[in-house]
Motif scaffolding. Structure first.
Motif, PDB file in Angstrom:
ATOM      1  N   ARG A  36       0.831  -1.091   0.025  1.00  0.00           N
ATOM      2  CA  ARG A  36      -0.066  -0.155   0.001  1.00  0.00           C
ATOM      3  C   ARG A  36       0.865   1.287  -0.013  1.00  0.00           C
ATOM      4  O   ARG A  36       1.712   1.563   0.793  1.00  0.00           O
ATOM      5  N   ARG A  37       0.542   2.302  -0.897  1.00  0.00           N
ATOM      6  CA  ARG A  37       1.454   3.086  -1.224  1.00  0.00           C
ATOM      7  C   ARG A  37       0.977   4.450  -0.738  1.00  0.00           C
ATOM      8  O   ARG A  37       1.707   5.579  -0.790  1.00  0.00           O
ATOM      9  N   ARG A  38      -0.050   4.305  -0.096  1.00  0.00           N
ATOM     10  CA  ARG A  38      -0.653   5.796   0.213  1.00  0.00           C
ATOM     11  C   ARG A  38      -1.670   5.487   1.576  1.00  0.00           C
ATOM     12  O   ARG A  38      -2.185   4.594   1.845  1.00  0.00           O
ATOM     13  N   ALA A  39      -1.444   6.466   2.640  1.00  0.00           N
ATOM     14  CA  ALA A  39      -2.126   6.301   3.974  1.00  0.00           C
ATOM     15  C   ALA A  39      -2.270   7.561   4.411  1.00  0.00           C
ATOM     16  O   ALA A  39      -1.592   8.554   4.163  1.00  0.00           O
ATOM     17  N   THR A  40      -3.196   7.636   5.231  1.00  0.00           N
ATOM     18  CA  THR A  40      -3.398   8.987   6.218  1.00  0.00           C
ATOM     19  C   THR A  40      -3.183   8.607   7.870  1.00  0.00           C
ATOM     20  O   THR A  40      -3.694   7.632   8.363  1.00  0.00           O
ATOM     21  N   PHE A  41      -2.041   9.102   8.189  1.00  0.00           N
ATOM     22  CA  PHE A  41      -1.698   9.015   9.762  1.00  0.00           C
ATOM     23  C   PHE A  41      -2.123  10.068  10.413  1.00  0.00           C
ATOM     24  O   PHE A  41      -2.419  11.118  10.103  1.00  0.00           O
ATOM     25  N   ALA A  42      -2.710   9.895  11.551  1.00  0.00           N
ATOM     26  CA  ALA A  42      -3.171  10.777  12.771  1.00  0.00           C
ATOM     27  C   ALA A  42      -2.322  10.836  13.506  1.00  0.00           C
ATOM     28  O   ALA A  42      -1.499   9.917  13.960  1.00  0.00           O
ATOM     29  N   ALA A  43      -2.134  12.083  14.220  1.00  0.00           N
ATOM     30  CA  ALA A  43      -1.301  12.595  15.110  1.00  0.00           C
ATOM     31  C   ALA A  43      -1.838  13.537  16.090  1.00  0.00           C
ATOM     32  O   ALA A  43      -2.739  14.158  15.868  1.00  0.00           O
ATOM     33  N   ARG A  44      -1.301  13.401  17.463  1.00  0.00           N
ATOM     34  CA  ARG A  44      -1.847  14.173  18.629  1.00  0.00           C
ATOM     35  C   ARG A  44      -0.473  14.407  19.658  1.00  0.00           C
ATOM     36  O   ARG A  44       0.273  13.708  19.913  1.00  0.00           O
ATOM     37  N   ARG A  45      -0.223  15.469  20.003  1.00  0.00           N
ATOM     38  CA  ARG A  45       0.766  15.956  21.024  1.00  0.00           C
ATOM     39  C   ARG A  45       0.182  15.719  22.462  1.00  0.00           C
ATOM     40  O   ARG A  45      -0.876  16.134  22.676  1.00  0.00           O
ATOM     41  N   ARG A  60      11.154  17.660  -5.903  1.00  0.00           N
ATOM     42  CA  ARG A  60      11.368  16.936  -7.098  1.00  0.00           C
ATOM     43  C   ARG A  60       9.871  16.934  -7.729  1.00  0.00           C
ATOM     44  O   ARG A  60       9.057  16.769  -6.971  1.00  0.00           O
ATOM     45  N   PRO A  61       9.569  16.709  -9.081  1.00  0.00           N
ATOM     46  CA  PRO A  61       8.465  16.642  -9.617  1.00  0.00           C
ATOM     47  C   PRO A  61       7.561  15.429  -9.098  1.00  0.00           C
ATOM     48  O   PRO A  61       8.539  14.318  -9.340  1.00  0.00           O
ATOM     49  N   VAL A  62       6.760  15.514  -8.743  1.00  0.00           N
ATOM     50  CA  VAL A  62       6.057  14.295  -8.317  1.00  0.00           C
ATOM     51  C   VAL A  62       4.883  13.959  -9.632  1.00  0.00           C
ATOM     52  O   VAL A  62       4.134  14.567  -9.957  1.00  0.00           O
ATOM     53  N   THR A  63       5.400  12.734 -10.256  1.00  0.00           N
ATOM     54  CA  THR A  63       4.629  12.484 -11.655  1.00  0.00           C
ATOM     55  C   THR A  63       4.677  10.891 -11.404  1.00  0.00           C
ATOM     56  O   THR A  63       5.055  10.132 -10.711  1.00  0.00           O
ATOM     57  N   LEU A  64       3.424  10.313 -12.091  1.00  0.00           N
ATOM     58  CA  LEU A  64       3.360   8.940 -12.386  1.00  0.00           C
ATOM     59  C   LEU A  64       2.912   8.820 -13.827  1.00  0.00           C
ATOM     60  O   LEU A  64       2.511   9.544 -14.697  1.00  0.00           O
ATOM     61  N   SER A  65       3.505   7.688 -14.232  1.00  0.00           N
ATOM     62  CA  SER A  65       3.471   7.276 -15.943  1.00  0.00           C
ATOM     63  C   SER A  65       2.119   6.214 -16.023  1.00  0.00           C
ATOM     64  O   SER A  65       2.022   5.401 -15.477  1.00  0.00           O
ATOM     65  N   TRP A  66       1.230   6.722 -16.868  1.00  0.00           N
ATOM     66  CA  TRP A  66       0.199   6.091 -17.288  1.00  0.00           C
ATOM     67  C   TRP A  66      -0.147   6.031 -18.652  1.00  0.00           C
ATOM     68  O   TRP A  66      -0.082   7.164 -19.648  1.00  0.00           O
ATOM     69  N   PRO A  96      -1.249  16.482  -8.642  1.00  0.00           N
ATOM     70  CA  PRO A  96      -1.342  17.525  -7.577  1.00  0.00           C
ATOM     71  C   PRO A  96      -1.224  16.805  -6.208  1.00  0.00           C
ATOM     72  O   PRO A  96      -1.698  15.646  -5.875  1.00  0.00           O
ATOM     73  N   ALA A  97      -0.769  17.560  -5.038  1.00  0.00           N
ATOM     74  CA  ALA A  97      -0.649  17.221  -3.812  1.00  0.00           C
ATOM     75  C   ALA A  97      -1.924  16.782  -3.103  1.00  0.00           C
ATOM     76  O   ALA A  97      -2.959  17.516  -3.355  1.00  0.00           O
ATOM     77  N   GLY A  98      -2.120  15.435  -2.633  1.00  0.00           N
ATOM     78  CA  GLY A  98      -3.241  15.153  -1.980  1.00  0.00           C
ATOM     79  C   GLY A  98      -4.228  14.432  -3.025  1.00  0.00           C
ATOM     80  O   GLY A  98      -5.380  14.137  -2.336  1.00  0.00           O
ATOM     81  N   ALA A  99      -3.715  14.328  -4.295  1.00  0.00           N
ATOM     82  CA  ALA A  99      -4.695  13.878  -5.097  1.00  0.00           C
ATOM     83  C   ALA A  99      -5.053  12.302  -4.794  1.00  0.00           C
ATOM     84  O   ALA A  99      -4.197  11.529  -4.346  1.00  0.00           O
ATOM     85  N   PHE A 100      -6.106  11.799  -5.299  1.00  0.00           N
ATOM     86  CA  PHE A 100      -6.519  10.408  -5.204  1.00  0.00           C
ATOM     87  C   PHE A 100      -5.765   9.548  -6.016  1.00  0.00           C
ATOM     88  O   PHE A 100      -5.657   9.941  -7.166  1.00  0.00           O
ATOM     89  N   LEU A 101      -5.256   8.324  -5.546  1.00  0.00           N
ATOM     90  CA  LEU A 101      -4.525   7.504  -6.603  1.00  0.00           C
ATOM     91  C   LEU A 101      -5.139   6.137  -5.926  1.00  0.00           C
ATOM     92  O   LEU A 101      -5.610   5.779  -4.671  1.00  0.00           O
ATOM     93  N   GLY A 137      -2.724  -3.176  -7.793  1.00  0.00           N
ATOM     94  CA  GLY A 137      -4.451  -3.157  -7.796  1.00  0.00           C
ATOM     95  C   GLY A 137      -4.853  -2.205  -8.911  1.00  0.00           C
ATOM     96  O   GLY A 137      -5.691  -2.507  -9.773  1.00  0.00           O
ATOM     97  N   GLU A 138      -3.959  -1.257  -8.949  1.00  0.00           N
ATOM     98  CA  GLU A 138      -4.193  -0.206 -10.131  1.00  0.00           C
ATOM     99  C   GLU A 138      -4.009  -0.828 -11.724  1.00  0.00           C
ATOM    100  O   GLU A 138      -4.944  -0.962 -12.618  1.00  0.00           O
ATOM    101  N   ALA A 139      -2.797  -1.649 -11.758  1.00  0.00           N
ATOM    102  CA  ALA A 139      -2.508  -2.421 -12.922  1.00  0.00           C
ATOM    103  C   ALA A 139      -3.715  -3.297 -13.188  1.00  0.00           C
ATOM    104  O   ALA A 139      -4.074  -3.639 -14.483  1.00  0.00           O
ATOM    105  N   ALA A 140      -4.161  -4.069 -12.205  1.00  0.00           N
ATOM    106  CA  ALA A 140      -5.404  -5.079 -12.335  1.00  0.00           C
ATOM    107  C   ALA A 140      -6.388  -4.471 -12.979  1.00  0.00           C
ATOM    108  O   ALA A 140      -7.206  -4.989 -13.790  1.00  0.00           O
ATOM    109  N   ILE A 141      -6.816  -3.235 -12.562  1.00  0.00           N
ATOM    110  CA  ILE A 141      -7.968  -2.480 -12.994  1.00  0.00           C
ATOM    111  C   ILE A 141      -7.825  -2.184 -14.406  1.00  0.00           C
ATOM    112  O   ILE A 141      -8.552  -2.294 -15.204  1.00  0.00           O
ATOM    113  N   VAL A 142      -6.655  -1.343 -14.578  1.00  0.00           N
ATOM    114  CA  VAL A 142      -6.170  -1.034 -16.037  1.00  0.00           C
ATOM    115  C   VAL A 142      -6.406  -1.878 -16.936  1.00  0.00           C
ATOM    116  O   VAL A 142      -7.053  -1.913 -18.101  1.00  0.00           O
TER     117      VAL A 142
END
Length: 449
Positions: free
Chosen positions: A147-156, A264-270, A278-283, A289-294
């Motif tokens: 899994r290449r994407r996640a949202t971590f929660a943080a608290r002080r 550095r430029p953040v790019t993906l090749s399709w 874009p920062a925070g974009a859905f992937l 899994g992406e390859a299987a869908i495509v």
């Protein structure tokens, strides 16, 4: 700056919103129950005089003493007090956090039963809509540590920062030390992220950190709930350089994402297009899994000359479609994602076009749809009911549905089938290992086509 899409999962500071509605009281007296199946949420299901009892972290064949704690779904949710017998399908979980972390529900289930259960979720959703005869293929799986994407929660809390995922059925945050689901590069950043957040969060303050691994490196969005000060910017820029991350961005009180350090430029090749993400974009959650869908979308649309890609995101499917189609029209609701497609579409000599459009409020109309030989739709969890109704009337020869929610897919499939489409096949895709979530690709054709 770009508008945020899905960076905080509808919450800020790592807390889940809780309902003010009172949960009906339940009799807390202990019960001894036999687990007979796994429910849609991943909990074991037992029967108590006709009332379902949902028990997390159990498997079929377990006999457990439980205490009912809440009323849910016509039955009760119960916590385990003790095991009287263990079922034959129980295995040791691979993660030390299993049972307290809210991310995984099924690490304790043996692999064969787990895969059958995931496929069964799709079969059952279709059957509830009268589509039980539709062929459902084998589950296509993403491996562990993918899994290449996640949202971590943080608290002080005091001098320390807790950073990780929400604990099971709780607003509390589990301080994450390992995760067999995530790519190792994301887990490796946790200690350094804690040190950084300790300098940025005041006492009891909270944040989310969205992390995505790309070929350029890790891309992060800090969802802070306040505007970035000069000190924040300097700390983040220095931290980005020290940890060699590709990009660091900030989301404040408004849903606007501002790059702070773009190293550095953040790019993906399709499909031969290098797309600036874009920062925070859905992937998609995993590259596998992406390859299987495509792959399945391309196989279903290989003979189509004119294709529409609805809910197109950054072009994950649209650009690969252009390898065989004469024209591809991508439709997406988020302006930043449409702009990303348009920036890369020039390499296709006008064969790829993009349109910003809210497909819930304004689905493609019947005359618009009839311009295409095939339509692909990949909506959010709520599904594509308004667009499905238009597709049903338009009669496009081939329709491919990609979904992260079998229930809403089956609902939309019923709409198409009732208008004369045949749902030829459905392929379940497991991108969210050991969770209740399952995605799928379904291929429709008109009778006689």
């Amino acid at each position: 700056m770009t508008k945020a899409k899905g960076t905080g999962r509808g919450r800020r500071g790592g807390e889940r919103r809780t309902s003010r509605r009172q949960t009906p009281a339940v009799d807390p007296r202990p019960l001894v129950v036999d687990i007979r199946s796994i429910g849609a949420g991943g909990d074991g299901v037992a029967d108590d005089d006709g009332r379902p009892v949902y028990v997390p972290y159990t498997v079929p064949g377990d006999r457990v003493e439980v205490r009912p704690v809440a009323s849910v779904a016509g039955g009760v949710r119960a916590d385990i007090l003790s095991f009287e017998a263990e079922g034959p399908h129980r295995v040791p979980p691979p993660c030390r956090h299993f049972g307290t972390c809210g991310g995984c529900a099924l690490q304790h289930l043996d692999d064969t039963v787990y895969v059958d259960w995931k496929r069964g979720r799709v079969v059952e959703a279709l059957a509830r809509q009268g589509l039980g005869e539709v062929p459902v293929g084998a589950v296509v799986r993403s491996p562990a540590s993918a899994r290449r994407r996640a949202t971590f929660a943080a608290r002080r809390i005091g001098r320390d920062v807790v950073l990780g995922f929400n604990a099971a059925k709780s607003h509390l945050i589990l301080d994450l030390a390992e995760c067999p689901v995530l790519r190792p590069a994301l887990v490796a950043l946790l200690p350094s992220l804690r040190d950084l957040l300790r300098t940025m969060l005041e006492a009891m303050a909270a944040a989310d950190v969205v992390v995505t691994e790309t070929a350029a490196g890790v891309d992060l969005v800090f969802v802070m709930g306040r505007e970035a000060g000069l000190d924040d910017r300097e700390r983040l820029a220095g931290w980005a350089a020290e940890n060699d991350v590709a990009r660091v961005s900030w989301q404040g009180a408004e849903d606007v994402v501002e790059p702070i350090a773009a190293r550095r430029p953040v790019t993906l090749s399709w499909g031969g297009a290098d797309v600036a993400i874009p920062a925070g974009a859905f992937l998609q959650a995993t590259a596998e899994g992406e390859a299987a869908i495509v792959e399945r979308v391309l196989a279903a649309t290989s003979e189509a000359a004119r294709v529409a890609d609805l809910y197109a995101g950054c072009g994950t499917i649209a650009f690969p479609l252009a390898a065989s189609a004469k024209t591809v029209h991508a439709v997406e609701g988020e302006a930043g994602l449409v702009a990303a497609i348009e920036r890369s579409a020039g390499a296709f000599s006008g064969r790829v076009s993009a349109e910003q459009r809210d497909l819930v409020a304004r689905p493609l109309t019947v005359p618009e749809l009839r311009r295409f030989d095939a339509v692909v739709f990949d909506p959010p969890r709520a599904g594509a009911a308004p667009q499905a109704r238009m597709l049903a009337e338009a009669g496009v020869p081939t329709v491919v549905g990609v979904s992260c929610n079998p229930a809403t897919f089956a609902r939309d499939a019923r709409t198409l089938v009732d208008s004369g489409y045949r749902l030829r096949e459905v392929t379940p895709i497991d991108q969210f290992l050991w969770s209740p979530h399952v995605e799928l690709v379904g291929v429709f054709s008109r009778d006689g086509s």
